[in-house]
Design an enzyme around this catalytic site. Structure first.
Site, short mmCIF file in Angstrom:
data_model
loop_
_atom_site.label_atom_id
_atom_site.label_comp_id
_atom_site.label_asym_id
_atom_site.label_seq_id
_atom_site.Cartn_x
_atom_site.Cartn_y
_atom_site.Cartn_z
N ARG A 1 -31.37 -56.82 -10.63
CA ARG A 1 -29.97 -56.85 -10.17
C ARG A 1 -29.08 -56.23 -11.25
O ARG A 1 -28.17 -55.48 -10.96
CB ARG A 1 -29.53 -58.29 -9.85
N TYR B 1 -9.51 -46.15 6.41
CA TYR B 1 -10.73 -46.49 7.15
C TYR B 1 -10.62 -47.90 7.74
O TYR B 1 -10.18 -48.83 7.05
CB TYR B 1 -11.91 -46.38 6.19
N ASP C 1 -10.34 -43.19 -2.24
CA ASP C 1 -11.55 -43.14 -1.42
C ASP C 1 -11.78 -41.67 -1.10
O ASP C 1 -11.05 -41.06 -0.32
CB ASP C 1 -11.36 -43.98 -0.15
N LYS D 1 -22.20 -41.10 3.75
CA LYS D 1 -21.69 -39.90 4.41
C LYS D 1 -22.17 -38.63 3.68
O LYS D 1 -23.36 -38.41 3.60
CB LYS D 1 -20.17 -39.99 4.52
C1 LIG Z 1 -17.79 -45.06 6.11
C2 LIG Z 1 -16.60 -45.20 5.25
C3 LIG Z 1 -16.41 -46.34 4.45
C4 LIG Z 1 -17.34 -47.53 4.48
O1 LIG Z 1 -18.60 -47.21 4.01
P1 LIG Z 1 -19.96 -47.96 4.50
O2 LIG Z 1 -21.01 -47.25 3.73
O3 LIG Z 1 -20.04 -47.77 5.98
O4 LIG Z 1 -19.81 -49.40 4.13
C5 LIG Z 1 -15.29 -46.37 3.63
N1 LIG Z 1 -14.40 -45.36 3.62
C6 LIG Z 1 -14.55 -44.27 4.39
C7 LIG Z 1 -13.53 -43.18 4.32
C8 LIG Z 1 -15.64 -44.14 5.23
O5 LIG Z 1 -15.77 -43.06 6.01
#
Ligand SMILES: *Cc1c(COP(=O)(O)O)cnc(C)c1O
Length: 386
Positions: free
Chosen positions: A52, A104, A176, A201
């Site tokens: 961890r 998001y 983000d 992504k």
């Molecule tokens: C998908 C996404 C998230 C969340 O990520 P997960 O891996 O699904 O938990 C946060 N911010 C943006 C802009 C996203 O597209």
């Protein structure tokens, strides 16, 4: 093996964070699928005690992504949401956060349904207007949380302009960067303090892993993120870290293709008589095209368009043959979705109206297939409209 200090982005993608495996010379960092590490003697170990706390595969990915964003350290989490949650743990009861209004949906849910219960307060503003950010700052404001470009209307925030507001006030600026990837946008070079991604992504890019990364620059943030990653324990597993590490090797070439395919599809849509509006920062008619050119290196593969009514959107959505109907984005394969009923279904209707998200909007994540097949698929889908 040490990368030269002036190595460029595409080289960093492939090499940063990774040295040949010390025990075998394997060029690829192995998947260290282990929970613990044998110690040579009491208090004598090889830098790892429990998985961890640290894992060599995860450490390689963290070094790679920290280098790609130009930060001093990275911390990998089990999902993008776990990464965002870890960042918010920098704050204390009573602290106030300013957030991009069409952030998001999962971020909004975490802030409003979970973290508000612990005494954090959030104000959602249209951060594309940096004076609105300045106006929302209170004495208790400790963090500004930006998302740019936003999902699905592709609205941009001027990161440097917001940093000029947060810096002198000692407010932490978090971006983000999931939609752009560090290939197209590097918020830390524009004055942000922390960058977060859903590695699910573009960074992983192959739709086969869920994860998140936090990259920080300030020593106090580095120290806390390292502490909380171990203390709360929402770590990325070694196999996922290995997959994302494999993904970032091709990030630069994938993004180049996402850029050209995205622009071609956006231009086709913009010229199509049955399409009312196209939201893509690479189009000259995008209200923030000049900012996009200044702040981004290419415009990516995400776009949204409007076909007037929900009925017409349904017709279009069901006629795609190459684009797959699915949530998520940023993979090599093209996806289509209906934000109002899929990705943004949990967003209240008044908020959807406020951020310009209509029921007749279709969102595309343009992949890296042959561009002619993608444009033909969009044309075929629109042919279903009278
Ligand atoms: C998908 C996404 C998230 C969340 O990520 P997960 O891996 O699904 O938990 C946060 N911010 C943006 C802009 C996203 O597209």
């Amino acid at each position: 093996m040490q990368l030269p200090p002036d190595a460029r982005f595409d080289t960093i993608c492939i090499h940063a964070g990774q040295a040949p495996d010390p025990s075998t010379g394997a060029i690829i960092t192995p998947i260290y699928q282990t929970s613990t590490y044998v110690q040579d003697g009491l208090g004598r170990h090889k830098g790892h005690e429990y998985a961890r706390t640290s894992n060599p595969t995860r450490a390689a990915l963290e070094g790679n992504l920290a280098a790609l964003e130009g930060g001093s350290a990275g911390y990998a989490f089990a999902s993008g949401m776990a990464a965002i949650d870890a960042i918010l743990s920098l704050l204390e009861q009573g602290d106030h956060v300013i957030v991009t209004d069409n952030t998001y949906g999962g971020t909004y849910r975490l802030f409003e349904r979970v973290l508000r219960r612990y005494g954090l307060r959030f104000t959602y503003v249209d951060t594309s207007d940096s004076s609105a950010v300045a106006a929302a700052i209170e004495p208790a404001t400790k963090m500004v949380f930006l998302e740019t470009p936003t999902n699905p209307v592709m609205r941009l925030t001027d990161i440097a302009a917001v940093a000029a507001i947060t810096r002198p006030r000692g407010v932490t600026l978090v971006v983000d960067n999931t939609f752009a990837s560090p290939c197209l946008q590097r918020p830390l070079t524009l004055g942000a303090d922390i960058v977060v991604h859903s590695t699910t992504k573009y960074l992983n890019g192959h739709s086969d892993s869920v994860g998140g990364i936090v990259v920080c620059t300030r020593p106090e943030h580095v120290e806390w993120m390292k502490f909380v990653q171990n203390a709360a324990g929402a770590i990325m597993g070694p196999f996922d870290a290995w997959l994302v590490l494999r993904g970032t090797k091709t990030l630069a070439v994938r993004m180049e293709r996402h850029n050209t395919n995205g622009l071609a599809v956006a231009r086709f849509l913009a010229a199509h008589p049955k399409v009312r509006a196209v939201h893509y920062p690479g189009l000259e008619q995008h209200p923030q095209h000049a900012l996009a050119e200044r702040q981004m290196r290419g415009f990516g593969g995400m776009l949204a368009f409007d076909v007037d009514t929900l009925e017409r959107a349904k017709v279009v959505l069901e006629r795609f043959r190459v684009f797959a109907l699915a949530e998520s984005l940023g993979g090599v394969e093209s996806l289509v979705c209906h934000p109002a009923s899929m990705t943004h279904a949990s967003v209240p209707i008044e908020r959807r109206v406020q951020i310009g998200l209509t029921e007749s909007m279709v969102r595309l994540s343009v992949g890296i297939e042959d561009v002619n097949d993608l444009v033909a698929d969009v044309a075929h889908a629109l042919d279903g409209l009278s």
